[in-house]
Motif scaffolding. Structure first.
Motif, PDB file in Angstrom:
ATOM      1  N   GLY A 167      33.580  -3.975 -20.650  1.00  0.00           N
ATOM      2  CA  GLY A 167      34.349  -5.213 -20.688  1.00  0.00           C
ATOM      3  C   GLY A 167      35.237  -5.288 -21.913  1.00  0.00           C
ATOM      4  O   GLY A 167      36.403  -5.692 -21.842  1.00  0.00           O
ATOM      5  N   GLN A 168      34.668  -4.892 -23.051  1.00  0.00           N
ATOM      6  CA  GLN A 168      35.447  -4.897 -24.301  1.00  0.00           C
ATOM      7  C   GLN A 168      36.632  -3.951 -24.200  1.00  0.00           C
ATOM      8  O   GLN A 168      37.734  -4.252 -24.648  1.00  0.00           O
ATOM      9  N   ARG A 169      36.384  -2.784 -23.583  1.00  0.00           N
ATOM     10  CA  ARG A 169      37.482  -1.818 -23.448  1.00  0.00           C
ATOM     11  C   ARG A 169      38.583  -2.352 -22.558  1.00  0.00           C
ATOM     12  O   ARG A 169      39.770  -2.175 -22.835  1.00  0.00           O
ATOM     13  N   GLN A 170      38.195  -3.011 -21.448  1.00  0.00           N
ATOM     14  CA  GLN A 170      39.224  -3.552 -20.561  1.00  0.00           C
ATOM     15  C   GLN A 170      40.015  -4.644 -21.268  1.00  0.00           C
ATOM     16  O   GLN A 170      41.229  -4.758 -21.086  1.00  0.00           O
ATOM     17  N   ALA A 171      39.321  -5.441 -22.092  1.00  0.00           N
ATOM     18  CA  ALA A 171      40.017  -6.488 -22.844  1.00  0.00           C
ATOM     19  C   ALA A 171      41.000  -5.854 -23.825  1.00  0.00           C
ATOM     20  O   ALA A 171      42.157  -6.286 -23.942  1.00  0.00           O
ATOM     21  N   LEU A 172      40.551  -4.806 -24.498  1.00  0.00           N
ATOM     22  CA  LEU A 172      41.419  -4.102 -25.443  1.00  0.00           C
ATOM     23  C   LEU A 172      42.610  -3.476 -24.706  1.00  0.00           C
ATOM     24  O   LEU A 172      43.751  -3.550 -25.157  1.00  0.00           O
ATOM     25  N   THR A 173      42.333  -2.865 -23.547  1.00  0.00           N
ATOM     26  CA  THR A 173      43.403  -2.240 -22.767  1.00  0.00           C
ATOM     27  C   THR A 173      44.430  -3.281 -22.328  1.00  0.00           C
ATOM     28  O   THR A 173      45.642  -3.023 -22.340  1.00  0.00           O
TER      29      THR A 173
ATOM     30  N   ILE B 140      56.396  -0.560 -18.474  1.00  0.00           N
ATOM     31  CA  ILE B 140      55.171  -0.872 -17.737  1.00  0.00           C
ATOM     32  C   ILE B 140      53.943  -0.913 -18.638  1.00  0.00           C
ATOM     33  O   ILE B 140      53.740  -0.028 -19.474  1.00  0.00           O
ATOM     34  N   GLY B 141      53.104  -1.940 -18.454  1.00  0.00           N
ATOM     35  CA  GLY B 141      51.788  -1.968 -19.070  1.00  0.00           C
ATOM     36  C   GLY B 141      50.755  -1.752 -17.987  1.00  0.00           C
ATOM     37  O   GLY B 141      50.915  -2.247 -16.877  1.00  0.00           O
ATOM     38  N   ARG B 142      49.713  -0.986 -18.273  1.00  0.00           N
ATOM     39  CA  ARG B 142      48.739  -0.677 -17.216  1.00  0.00           C
ATOM     40  C   ARG B 142      47.309  -0.876 -17.685  1.00  0.00           C
ATOM     41  O   ARG B 142      46.956  -0.565 -18.810  1.00  0.00           O
ATOM     42  N   VAL B 143      46.479  -1.363 -16.755  1.00  0.00           N
ATOM     43  CA  VAL B 143      45.033  -1.383 -16.970  1.00  0.00           C
ATOM     44  C   VAL B 143      44.404  -0.734 -15.741  1.00  0.00           C
ATOM     45  O   VAL B 143      44.763  -1.044 -14.609  1.00  0.00           O
ATOM     46  N   PHE B 144      43.484   0.192 -15.978  1.00  0.00           N
ATOM     47  CA  PHE B 144      42.945   1.001 -14.896  1.00  0.00           C
ATOM     48  C   PHE B 144      41.584   0.484 -14.420  1.00  0.00           C
ATOM     49  O   PHE B 144      40.940  -0.310 -15.085  1.00  0.00           O
ATOM     50  N   GLN B 145      41.170   0.992 -13.286  1.00  0.00           N
ATOM     51  CA  GLN B 145      39.851   0.625 -12.754  1.00  0.00           C
ATOM     52  C   GLN B 145      38.738   1.137 -13.670  1.00  0.00           C
ATOM     53  O   GLN B 145      37.801   0.420 -13.980  1.00  0.00           O
ATOM     54  N   ASP B 146      38.891   2.389 -14.096  1.00  0.00           N
ATOM     55  CA  ASP B 146      37.879   2.999 -14.956  1.00  0.00           C
ATOM     56  C   ASP B 146      38.110   2.572 -16.401  1.00  0.00           C
ATOM     57  O   ASP B 146      39.138   2.902 -16.980  1.00  0.00           O
ATOM     58  N   PRO B 147      37.152   1.843 -16.994  1.00  0.00           N
ATOM     59  CA  PRO B 147      37.353   1.367 -18.366  1.00  0.00           C
ATOM     60  C   PRO B 147      37.576   2.506 -19.369  1.00  0.00           C
ATOM     61  O   PRO B 147      38.135   2.295 -20.442  1.00  0.00           O
ATOM     62  N   MET B 148      37.118   3.732 -19.002  1.00  0.00           N
ATOM     63  CA  MET B 148      37.290   4.864 -19.908  1.00  0.00           C
ATOM     64  C   MET B 148      38.758   5.294 -19.981  1.00  0.00           C
ATOM     65  O   MET B 148      39.163   5.982 -20.909  1.00  0.00           O
ATOM     66  N   MET B 149      39.525   4.918 -18.970  1.00  0.00           N
ATOM     67  CA  MET B 149      40.853   5.518 -18.848  1.00  0.00           C
ATOM     68  C   MET B 149      41.929   4.878 -19.724  1.00  0.00           C
ATOM     69  O   MET B 149      42.954   5.486 -19.993  1.00  0.00           O
TER      70      MET B 149
END
Lengths: 307, 264
Positions: free
Chosen positions: B152-158, B82-91
């Motif tokens: 936004g950058q963090r979500q892209a990285l995640t 599983i790959g996951r991206v969370f609602q909170d960009p910090m997570m």
């Protein structure tokens, strides 16, 4: 107040500072890398010395006794780690429980409240007798080299896949699990490594002072934190590399003992030192907080636009 | 690819806060499905994703990923699939670690972490190219701490990290909800691109009905811990926001669609 008394005490300040630096590096692993305040160390700081003394008196060679001390510390860390992960006890409480239990264990190990390991009788690695000698046996040299070797080994370890997973666990446990890291395992491993180093430091301290004592670890966590925080406050702007950060901890430890010595030189006695230590740590912990508070207020007043 | 059978989960059982979050949830995803998930607050959308990810264990039912029963596997073992991206960009990232170190952690998902060096030279070059593909200038900041990046950058990285090992399943849990509209659109476009390039089976929870319609090949609406509406293929392509609101009213038995759904 003769300044020469202070100057004469400097070699022993360096030696003790370096011995405690190994302990402080252990604290750094839990407090800074794993983001856990591990209070086990107050117990482990006596366990290492106790195990070392018992093994040495029983005739074990010094390297084996040191190894035994290291493993006894790892065992203590394992217990705290299992209390925390397998039993779900908050980390700080898990540490307190192990610390309390270790008091009895340490008494059992030594059979009494303290135990002498005399440098005349045994071929110890270091001794306070040699602290001013210009030989290879000088504890400042020997412990200094040990500290550097330990920093090198940790620098390597935390650069590996396994070490990186420990750092990730302290940085963001949720993300770590999402990336397949068993955070329970990494926490236990970190606690074991940390307490192993603390016990090693304890074994060196027992040699240096010539005895192990059931109370020698009392307040150790605060001294460890003092070293970590003094090192950070003074050197974090200059030292960014991980190995240098560990060096900063060692320097912090030596500076702590310098302050300690100055305070004694100013006329306070050793019984007052726990109070002084607690105040030093409180002040150094408060400085970043006050700084942050003051700086945010200042920007608000300035009407910063890029919030 | 993913089979959820009669999943049930109740939180705070036996207290005044008892909440049955999932209740006999059945859902099957085919290989390559990109399913968007909508529903009101408390419908069980995030709970479903967390159940699949293994954040906690379900009370009953079973979860199969590509035929493997993962119902009782702990979170870190399921991460292999599983790959996951969370609602909170910090997570999704480790803030005190470098961008390249974060990617290196993700590259070892599902593998034993040994005493080999944590990141290699060839990896660095690969990551630089991957980051260049994002068009965010991150390729020159490999050694910056992830904590310095914007949301936004963090979500892209995640997203990049989530897709790095080509997981069998990608879970996107309202991963654009915390971003400003412009950034959210960028991250969504990137999600589409990554899903397509890697042919990932995907579950994407969103509060935005337009996004739910515009993305993916199948849309499900959850209500009361179950799948209430399931639209796919040509039917989904013809869906409009008023259609969805109608469906929601029918499902919930009330004229008032959930506030949050109306707002988005």
């Amino acid at each position: 107040m003769n300044i020469m008394h202070l100057v004469n005490a400097l070699p022993s300040v360096a030696a003790q500072g370096l011995i405690w630096a190994i302990m402080a590096i252990g604290v750094y692993i839990t407090y800074r890398i794993l983001d856990v305040a591990d209070l086990t160390v107050d117990g482990t700081m006596a366990t290492g010395g106790a195990v070392f003394a018992v093994l040495t008196v029983a005739g074990a060679p010094i390297p084996l006794a040191l190894l035994g001390a290291f493993f006894s510390g790892m065992a203590a860390g394992l217990v705290t780690g299992l209390f925390h992960t397998a039993c779900g006890i908050p980390a700080i409480l898990a540490g307190i429980l192990t610390q309390l239990a270790l008091y009895s264990v340490n008494l059992r190990v030594m059979g009494s409240a303290n135990m002498a390991v005399n440098g005349m009788q045994y071929d110890l690695l270091i001794s306070s007798q040699e602290v001013t000698s210009l030989s290879i046996r000088n504890p400042i040299f020997l412990v200094g080299v040990s500290v550097l070797v330990i920093i090198g080994a940790l620098y390597w370890f935390f650069g590996t896949e396994l070490g990186a997973s420990l750092r990730a666990t302290g940085s963001n446990a949720n993300m770590s699990r999402a990336q397949g890291i068993d955070t329970n395992f990494t926490k236990v491993l970190g606690l074991m490594l940390s307490n192993g180093l603390v016990a090693l430091s304890s074994a060196l301290l027992a040699q240096y002072q010539g005895f192990a004592d059931v109370n020698m670890g009392r307040g150790a966590i605060v001294i460890g934190l003092a070293a970590v925080i003094i090192g950070e406050v003074l050197l974090s702007r200059v030292f960014h590399n991980f190995a240098l950060k560990l060096c900063a901890v060692a320097i912090g430890s030596i500076l702590y003992y310098l302050v300690y010595q100055v305070v004694i030189w100013l006329g306070l006695n050793t019984n007052d030192m726990k109070l002084v230590t607690a105040l030093i740590v409180a002040v150094f912990l408060a400085i970043p907080h006050w700084k942050g508070h003051y700086l945010t207020r200042a920007t608000k007043k300035g009407g910063g636009t890029d919030a | 690819m993913l089979e959820l059978k009669r999943l049930c989960k109740t939180f705070n059982r036996g207290t005044v806060n008892e909440k049955q979050a999932l209740c006999g949830l059945d859902l099957t995803l085919k290989d390559g499905d990109f399913v968007t998930v909508i529903g009101g607050n408390g419908a069980g959308k995030s709970t479903m994703l967390n159940a699949v990810a293994g954040t906690w264990m379900v009370d009953s039912g079973s979860i199969l990923i590509d035929g493997v029963d993962v119902t009782h596997l702990p979170e870190h073992k399921r991460a292999k699939f599983i790959g996951r991206v969370f609602q909170d960009p910090m997570m999704g990232t480790a803030p005190t670690m470098q961008i390249e170190e974060n990617l290196a952690l993700a590259a070892r998902r599902g593998q034993r972490r040994s005493l080999r060096w944590g990141i290699t030279k060839t990896e660095r070059a690969d990551y630089r190219e991957l980051l260049r593909g994002l068009g965010l200038g991150l390729e020159d900041r490999l050694t910056s701490k992830a904590g310095l990046l914007s949301g936004g950058q963090r979500q892209a990285l995640t997203l990049l990290m989530a897709a790095l090992k080509r997981p069998k399943l990608l879970l996107l849990d309202e991963h654009t909800a915390a971003l400003d509209p412009k950034t959210a659109a960028k991250v969504l476009a990137l999600s589409d691109q990554i899903v397509e390039e890697n042919g990932l089976t995907t579950l994407m929870v969103t509060h935005n009905m337009r996004d739910a319609i515009a993305h993916g090949n199948r849309l499900i609406m959850m209500y009361d811990g179950r799948v209430a509406v399931d639209v796919s293929g040509e039917d989904k392509k013809r869906l409009t926001v008023p259609d969805l609101l109608d469906l929601f009213s029918k499902v919930s038995g009330s004229d008032e669609a959930d506030d949050k759904m109306l707002l988005s």
